[in-house]
Design a protein around this motif. Structure first.
Motif, PDB file in Angstrom:
ATOM      1  N   SER A   1       0.836  -1.207   0.000  1.00 40.60           N
ATOM      2  CA  SER A   1       0.000   0.000   0.000  1.00 40.60           C
ATOM      3  C   SER A   1       0.873   1.260   0.000  1.00 40.60           C
ATOM      4  CB  SER A   1      -0.943   0.003   1.202  1.00 40.60           C
ATOM      5  OG  SER A   1      -0.221   0.054   2.424  1.00 40.60           O
ATOM      6  N   VAL A   2       2.058   1.191   0.631  1.00 43.45           N
ATOM      7  CA  VAL A   2       2.993   2.312   0.597  1.00 43.45           C
ATOM      8  C   VAL A   2       3.510   2.519  -0.821  1.00 43.45           C
ATOM      9  CG1 VAL A   2       5.200   3.187   1.462  1.00 43.45           C
ATOM     10  CG2 VAL A   2       3.665   1.928   2.993  1.00 43.45           C
TER      11      VAL A   2
ATOM     12  N   ALA B   1      14.518   1.655   0.633  1.00 41.47           N
ATOM     13  CA  ALA B   1      13.675   0.641   1.267  1.00 41.47           C
ATOM     14  C   ALA B   1      13.054  -0.274   0.221  1.00 41.47           C
ATOM     15  CB  ALA B   1      12.581   1.317   2.095  1.00 41.47           C
ATOM     16  N   ASN B   2      12.667   0.296  -0.906  1.00 43.87           N
ATOM     17  CA  ASN B   2      12.072  -0.523  -1.962  1.00 43.87           C
ATOM     18  C   ASN B   2      13.086  -1.505  -2.533  1.00 43.87           C
ATOM     19  OD1 ASN B   2       9.826  -1.053  -3.905  1.00 43.87           O
ATOM     20  ND2 ASN B   2      11.358  -0.362  -5.365  1.00 43.87           N
TER      21      ASN B   2
ATOM     22  N   GLY C   1      -4.544  -0.063  -0.119  1.00 41.66           N
ATOM     23  CA  GLY C   1      -4.067   1.236  -0.594  1.00 41.66           C
ATOM     24  C   GLY C   1      -5.184   2.218  -0.892  1.00 41.66           C
ATOM     25  N   PRO C   2      -6.120   1.877  -1.793  1.00 47.52           N
ATOM     26  CA  PRO C   2      -7.230   2.801  -2.056  1.00 47.52           C
ATOM     27  C   PRO C   2      -8.092   3.074  -0.829  1.00 47.52           C
ATOM     28  CG  PRO C   2      -7.047   1.179  -3.806  1.00 47.52           C
ATOM     29  CD  PRO C   2      -6.117   0.733  -2.710  1.00 47.52           C
TER      30      PRO C   2
ATOM     31  N   ALA D   1       0.912   8.670   7.027  1.00 48.89           N
ATOM     32  CA  ALA D   1       0.232   7.376   7.133  1.00 48.89           C
ATOM     33  C   ALA D   1       1.100   6.263   6.551  1.00 48.89           C
ATOM     34  CB  ALA D   1      -1.117   7.433   6.412  1.00 48.89           C
ATOM     35  N   ALA D   2       1.786   6.555   5.453  1.00 47.97           N
ATOM     36  CA  ALA D   2       2.680   5.568   4.845  1.00 47.97           C
ATOM     37  C   ALA D   2       3.824   5.199   5.785  1.00 47.97           C
ATOM     38  CB  ALA D   2       3.230   6.106   3.530  1.00 47.97           C
ATOM     39  N   ALA D   3       4.326   6.186   6.547  1.00 48.08           N
ATOM     40  CA  ALA D   3       5.382   5.900   7.524  1.00 48.08           C
ATOM     41  C   ALA D   3       4.881   4.936   8.586  1.00 48.08           C
ATOM     42  CB  ALA D   3       5.860   7.204   8.167  1.00 48.08           C
TER      43      ALA D   3
END
Length: 409
Positions: free
Chosen positions: A27-28, A117-118, A155-156, A179-181
């Motif tokens: 989702s990130v 990170a990816n 994610g959505p 929020a992603a963090a």
């Protein structure tokens, strides 16, 4: 028998945990794909370099892949993956701060850390391949990647409402990046429950199958039959997938004139295509062989990209991005399985890390070139260029591989 039963139980548990981490963290990656170009433009005010945001992310991912792969071979898979999620949380937090302050240096640093990170997160498939024997390896990789199906829904559900009805400016992006963090920290918590390390399981399987031996130098591994065709396939598949995915948000908003929240169903459909059929596709790859799967996947990608210039609705774009994801899934998993087949547990991280370095750098270059072409020429330039890149390797890979290399299934 008792030892085998214990090993099977450990494999099942680790597979579920790794799939759960993929579900959360994907989702990130959807947020990055949906708004990285727009975030960079809004913070820096430079529209002509809209592909630079994704390019920073992908370049950082590339530069991290090789050292991360080597560390995985030396220290094990678990600590390196955990470190990647720490970097993701820090990078998303810095990006959130950058959108609030309007700071270009901070957004660049945040993108770099999230991209790093990816680079680590992609290597989770090394851990997946570790835990299964060759005849079930594509399926094993697919089991872990299947977790991202739930991420396509998450994610959505998480980010869509944060954009709905809001005027798009840099400050509107602060909360989504925060929020992603937080989501990255959830993935980190899940990884702590992985045990034993997948590399330990790989060594047990390798000892049983006679695979254990000293690690060969990278240049020797690359010369092994079947490795270079697999790398070429992965390079084309990954490069086109990430560049088109990262630029699709800009296409939907700026070229097709839809609202920002319309981007997330499109990206969600793409991620769903990448992973929804992965269990079926993994079984198919093990059954039909690596080469037919790679050729079929690249062909599906080519059809999906060329049709991008003929449709501008959210639904049609989502369908085409879904097809792009399915094609990537088929070709990339098959290429990964082939590379894992040709390496021992002490060599896999090194080879996959090098492959990811090349793939991410290629994706970064395509994002830059595609962003420039998109801004100056239009969607047709992006569609035609992407189609040529994924279609051309089939003409080289299939005759070369079928003539010189028997299938490994």
């Amino acid at each position: 028998m008792a030892i085998r039963t214990t090993l099977d139980r450990q494999v099942r548990r680790n597979t579920l945990i790794l799939a759960g981490a993929m579900a959360v963290y994907s989702s990130v990656l959807q947020l990055v794909a949906a708004v990285s170009s727009i975030t960079f433009v809004l913070v820096t005010g430079v529209e002509g370099l809209l592909g630079l945001g994704p390019a920073i992310f992908l370049t950082a991912s590339a530069l991290t892949a090789v050292p991360a792969g080597r560390l995985m071979d030396r220290l094990g898979r678990k600590p390196v993956i955990a470190g990647g999620y720490v970097s993701a949380a820090a990078g998303c937090s810095l990006t959130a701060l950058a959108t609030n302050l309007g700071s270009a240096p901070l957004v660049i640093l945040g993108f770099a850390m999230t991209g790093a990170a990816n680079g680590v997160a992609l290597l989770i498939r090394t851990a997946a391949g570790d835990m299964y024997p060759p005849e079930r390896r594509a399926r094993g990789i697919s089991y872990v990647l299947f977790g991202s199906v739930f991420g396509a829904i998450l994610g959505p559900a998480v980010f869509g409402p944060l954009f709905a009805g809001r005027e798009l400016d840099a400050s509107a992006l602060t909360v989504p990046w925060l929020a992603a963090a937080g989501i990255s920290l959830i993935a980190l918590a899940l990884i702590t429950f992985v045990r034993p390390d997948p590399k330990v399981i790989a060594e047990q399987i390798g000892a049983h199958d006679g695979e254990i031996g000293p690690a060969a130098p990278l240049r020797e591994i690359i010369r092994r039959p079947g490795v270079r065709p697999a790398m070429v396939a992965a390079l084309a598949s990954f490069g086109v997938m990430v560049s088109v995915m990262n630029l699709s948000g800009y296409v939907v908003v700026e070229h097709h004139h839809h609202s920002q929240d319309a981007v997330f169903p499109v990206i969600g459909a793409h991620v769903l295509g990448m992973y929804a059929l992965v269990i079926v596709i993994g079984t198919l790859i093990d059954r039909i062989g690596r080469v037919p799967a790679i050729a079929g996947g690249l062909t599906v990608m080519a059809i999906s990209t060329i049709l991008l210039m003929g449709f501008d609705s959210v639904f049609a774009t989502a369908v085409l991005l879904f097809g792009l994801g399915v094609g990537w899934n088929l070709s990339f998993v098959a290429a990964t399985a082939q590379m894992v087949d040709r390496t021992s547990p002490a060599e896999r991280g090194k080879l996959l890390g090098f492959n990811d370095l090349l793939s991410a750098l290629f994706g970064a270059s395509l994002a830059l070139l595609g962003g420039y072409a998109l801004d100056t020429i239009g969607v047709a330039a992006l569609a035609i260029g992407a189609t040529a890149i994924v279609a051309a390797p089939v003409l080289w890979i299939v005759p070369r591989w079928s003539a010189s290399e028997p299938e490994v299934v």
